[in-house]
Motif scaffolding. Sequence first.
Motif, PDB file in Angstrom:
ATOM      1  N   TRP A 540       0.832  -1.202   0.000  1.00 28.13           N
ATOM      2  CA  TRP A 540       0.000   0.000   0.000  1.00 28.13           C
ATOM      3  C   TRP A 540       0.866   1.251   0.000  1.00 28.13           C
ATOM      4  N   ARG A 541       0.233   2.349  -0.324  1.00 27.57           N
ATOM      5  CA  ARG A 541       0.921   3.644  -0.326  1.00 27.57           C
ATOM      6  C   ARG A 541      -0.083   4.742  -0.038  1.00 27.57           C
ATOM      7  N   VAL A 542       0.301   5.677   0.822  1.00 24.56           N
ATOM      8  CA  VAL A 542      -0.510   6.855   1.145  1.00 24.56           C
ATOM      9  C   VAL A 542       0.383   8.076   1.010  1.00 24.56           C
ATOM     10  N   GLY A 543      -0.092   9.088   0.299  1.00 25.68           N
ATOM     11  CA  GLY A 543       0.723  10.275   0.087  1.00 25.68           C
ATOM     12  C   GLY A 543      -0.090  11.553   0.129  1.00 25.68           C
ATOM     13  N   LEU A 544       0.596  12.637   0.466  1.00 26.35           N
ATOM     14  CA  LEU A 544      -0.013  13.964   0.512  1.00 26.35           C
ATOM     15  C   LEU A 544       0.884  14.918  -0.268  1.00 26.35           C
ATOM     16  N   ASN A 545       0.289  15.604  -1.265  1.00 23.41           N
ATOM     17  CA  ASN A 545       1.029  16.534  -2.119  1.00 23.41           C
ATOM     18  C   ASN A 545       0.491  17.941  -1.950  1.00 23.41           C
ATOM     19  N   TRP A 546       1.386  18.881  -1.687  1.00 28.32           N
ATOM     20  CA  TRP A 546       0.986  20.277  -1.537  1.00 28.32           C
ATOM     21  C   TRP A 546       1.691  21.106  -2.596  1.00 28.32           C
ATOM     22  N   LYS A 547       0.914  21.704  -3.462  1.00 27.15           N
ATOM     23  CA  LYS A 547       1.440  22.572  -4.505  1.00 27.15           C
ATOM     24  C   LYS A 547       1.577  23.968  -3.929  1.00 27.15           C
ATOM     25  N   ALA A 548       2.747  24.258  -3.362  1.00 30.68           N
ATOM     26  CA  ALA A 548       2.947  25.539  -2.697  1.00 30.68           C
ATOM     27  C   ALA A 548       2.929  26.706  -3.683  1.00 30.68           C
ATOM     28  N   SER A 549       3.365  26.449  -4.927  1.00 30.20           N
ATOM     29  CA  SER A 549       3.303  27.439  -5.995  1.00 30.20           C
ATOM     30  C   SER A 549       3.315  26.684  -7.315  1.00 30.20           C
ATOM     31  N   LYS A 550       3.244  27.412  -8.409  1.00 25.78           N
ATOM     32  CA  LYS A 550       3.226  26.758  -9.711  1.00 25.78           C
ATOM     33  C   LYS A 550       4.439  25.870  -9.912  1.00 25.78           C
ATOM     34  N   ASP A 551       5.574  26.271  -9.390  1.00 25.36           N
ATOM     35  CA  ASP A 551       6.821  25.547  -9.631  1.00 25.36           C
ATOM     36  C   ASP A 551       7.381  24.867  -8.388  1.00 25.36           C
ATOM     37  N   THR A 552       6.577  24.740  -7.331  1.00 27.29           N
ATOM     38  CA  THR A 552       7.076  24.116  -6.107  1.00 27.29           C
ATOM     39  C   THR A 552       6.064  23.104  -5.591  1.00 27.29           C
ATOM     40  N   LEU A 553       6.535  21.888  -5.379  1.00 30.34           N
ATOM     41  CA  LEU A 553       5.717  20.814  -4.820  1.00 30.34           C
ATOM     42  C   LEU A 553       6.397  20.268  -3.576  1.00 30.34           C
ATOM     43  N   LEU A 554       5.634  20.155  -2.496  1.00 32.29           N
ATOM     44  CA  LEU A 554       6.074  19.475  -1.288  1.00 32.29           C
ATOM     45  C   LEU A 554       5.249  18.210  -1.130  1.00 32.29           C
ATOM     46  N   TYR A 555       5.886  17.112  -0.751  1.00 34.87           N
ATOM     47  CA  TYR A 555       5.135  15.865  -0.633  1.00 34.87           C
ATOM     48  C   TYR A 555       5.655  15.027   0.528  1.00 34.87           C
ATOM     49  N   ALA A 556       4.791  14.129   0.992  1.00 41.97           N
ATOM     50  CA  ALA A 556       5.157  13.166   2.028  1.00 41.97           C
ATOM     51  C   ALA A 556       4.411  11.866   1.735  1.00 41.97           C
ATOM     52  N   ASN A 557       5.117  10.741   1.863  1.00 44.66           N
ATOM     53  CA  ASN A 557       4.550   9.432   1.541  1.00 44.66           C
ATOM     54  C   ASN A 557       4.898   8.419   2.618  1.00 44.66           C
ATOM     55  N   VAL A 558       3.999   7.478   2.800  1.00 42.87           N
ATOM     56  CA  VAL A 558       4.282   6.257   3.557  1.00 42.87           C
ATOM     57  C   VAL A 558       3.852   5.099   2.663  1.00 42.87           C
TER      58      VAL A 558
END
Length: 798
Positions: A540-558
Amino acid sequence: MSNKALLGTVSRITLGILAAATATSGACAQSAGTVAPPRPPAQTTAPADDETHDIIVTAQKRSERIRDVGMSIQALSSQSLVDAGVAAPQDLVKVVPGFASNPTPYGANVYTLRGIGYQETTLSAAPTVTVYSDEVPIPFSPETLGTALDLERVEVLKGPQGTLYGQNSTGGLINFIAARPTDRLSAGGQVSYGSFDAVDVEGYLSGPLTDTLKARAAFKVSEGGAWQKSYTTGAKLGERDLLNGRLLIDWNPGSRFHASLNISGWRDHGETPAPQFFGLQVLTPGATALMPPGLVAYPTAPHDNRAADWDQGVDYHRRNSFFFTSLKLGVDITDDVSLTTLTSYQRFKRDQPVEGDGTAFEDYSTIQQGDVKTWYQEARLAGTFGGRGNWMLGGNYEHDTVFDQFRILDKDGSLSHVLLSAAPLVILNLPGNFERTDQTISTGAIFGNVEYPVTSTLKLQGSARYTRTTRDFFGQAFDGVNGNTAFFFTLLQAQLRAAYGVFTPSGQTPGLTDCLSLGAAPTFLMGCRTDRLKEDNVSWRVGLNWKASKDTLLYANVSQGYKAGSFPTIIASTLAEMDPVTQERVTAYEAGVKTSLFDRTFDLTAAAFYYDYKNKQTIGRYADIAFGTLLKLINVPKSRVAGFEVAAAWRPVPGLTISPVISYIDTKVLGSFRNFDYLGQPQDFGGRAFPLVPKVQGSLDAQYRWSIGGDAKAFLGGNLAVQGKTWSGFIPNDNEKVPAYTVLDLRAGVEKDGWRFSVWGRNVTDSWYWTSATRINDALVRQTGMPRTIGATIGFAY
């Protein structure tokens, strides 16, 4: 090169040039090896030069911008691979942080990502880093030789990939994506000549056949290049003789149906390189007097990548081949729902000699034969939630049959000299024997994936897969030579039975093809092993993606992934040595960032990760009742991996791209775990790092392209790759040490109107280094890197 080989090379080159020169329309050129006409690169770190297009990847089985995918992906274009000299999966070590590849003494390569690798050389051993061709798995590493032909790009996915891409990829996967047929007639090719009379010719022809049908044919021929030199006789080894080809056909009869057929294959008749001998460490010291004096006093190799030795009079040419075909069908059921199916058949045949001890004596070498058949079927539905988010549901089935046989040749080694009587002197020589396995592997899975926008900038992703694997196993060790080994096991069985108080004869008198492996005490009955391993799991996989701006992505996964267990093809004097390893599990925690800065002239990706590792599969050792300490598959109960990686691309001025990458990987066995070191001494591996996983890896690739008048451009570039020190075993020691090394490659050239000429050098400082070091029978051997090679390439596109 012999006259016959030279004539064959000339004829293949002539045919290749004629085939590639038949087209007349312009197009971009493709390559898998040295240098090709320029294409727009598609690196994860950024486009080169002044290009600022978005990179589209299919890592989640749909097209999307790489900067929008919340996971560790590295995408490399054909031109990026060419510039770095990547011609096979193992060459990715130059450009992919956290990736490692080491050749084994048994002729195979082991791929590792972020410290997760499977140091096992059995043909049926599924790797932890799986190679794919256009989303179709190539299940076993020896089959992957020709995957880098005529590419659009390569995508490297890191961390457990047990959901969308199936079982066994606990380390990650590498997806080689072929260049597609073009809408207009086009062709390209190149010819390279380099050190040791190495010649490479490759090309493609692409275009429409009808209004709805397009095709693309590509080929590559590699000849010559015998780079190893015997330091005792002056003989040469390591010649290449590889033919590789692919035919792609795309059919688009309407807007809602698509079909793609891939028919490809390769045959390899090159020579298997020899290891470098650097010392003798006799397994049975009392047998030293029975060994050939020349072996006991054999000179060690000089400090030179080319220096090696091997058994004289042996033809080391391989007779390996691989056939691959896949059919991908896509149907748009509605405007929002699509159905995709993948069907594949693969066949691999192996017949290769492998020098094991690096001397002119027969201390240890093998003749390996194998046959693999694979059927693969996948079907999946995909759609969106009314245009918001997306979902996928599917299943796949894979059926593998694997025949794997080793003929072991060790008549000069200490284990092959058995003293039966001192007065009168009677010595029984065991010149070798055979180890054979037949395995049938069936794997079925169902999977699902959902990605939904919680807000306009925040996405939640989840996926899961249920997998069930059944592996049927038949293993046998048999004499197959002259009866001496069978006679020895008959005597050994009688001695062991007597030691346990059983004095009646067993009634077993094995012949040349009868199974010799001894069973359990007190009877020690000889026989074959038939077994079955059934396992299932939920990845399994769970992830959260935050598009802080058009050119910046922050993410975290388990995520959590599994690799199925397997049986070995191994020297097995007892049935217990054929015990399988059970499935391993990796639970991965990862957080990262992808961003573009300074008006998109500086692209940066960074990730930190922690892996909780259960039942790691690896090669250990076993205290054999007759032959000392032999190799055996083992599970390490608890361990962990922690680290980070950073990749960037900086374009400070037009035409200049600087791309550094670095990774730090810290591995450790947790708790107490006891096994044997390479000398056969019991040791506690608790707190030790994994074998062949350097803590630090890095590379720096830079290239400058500038105008020299009109449409002509010149370019100058280089790649500096650094690998930290490691060891081939869990216990650090001088004989298994792999020191840190640095390799520098350089390139330069000019290009104009579809033509490109370049000169290049690999390992230009001629650095002496090796990628593994171990004990094989009585010999201490290293697997050395390539020496300095220089050459020139001319490429064209019409």
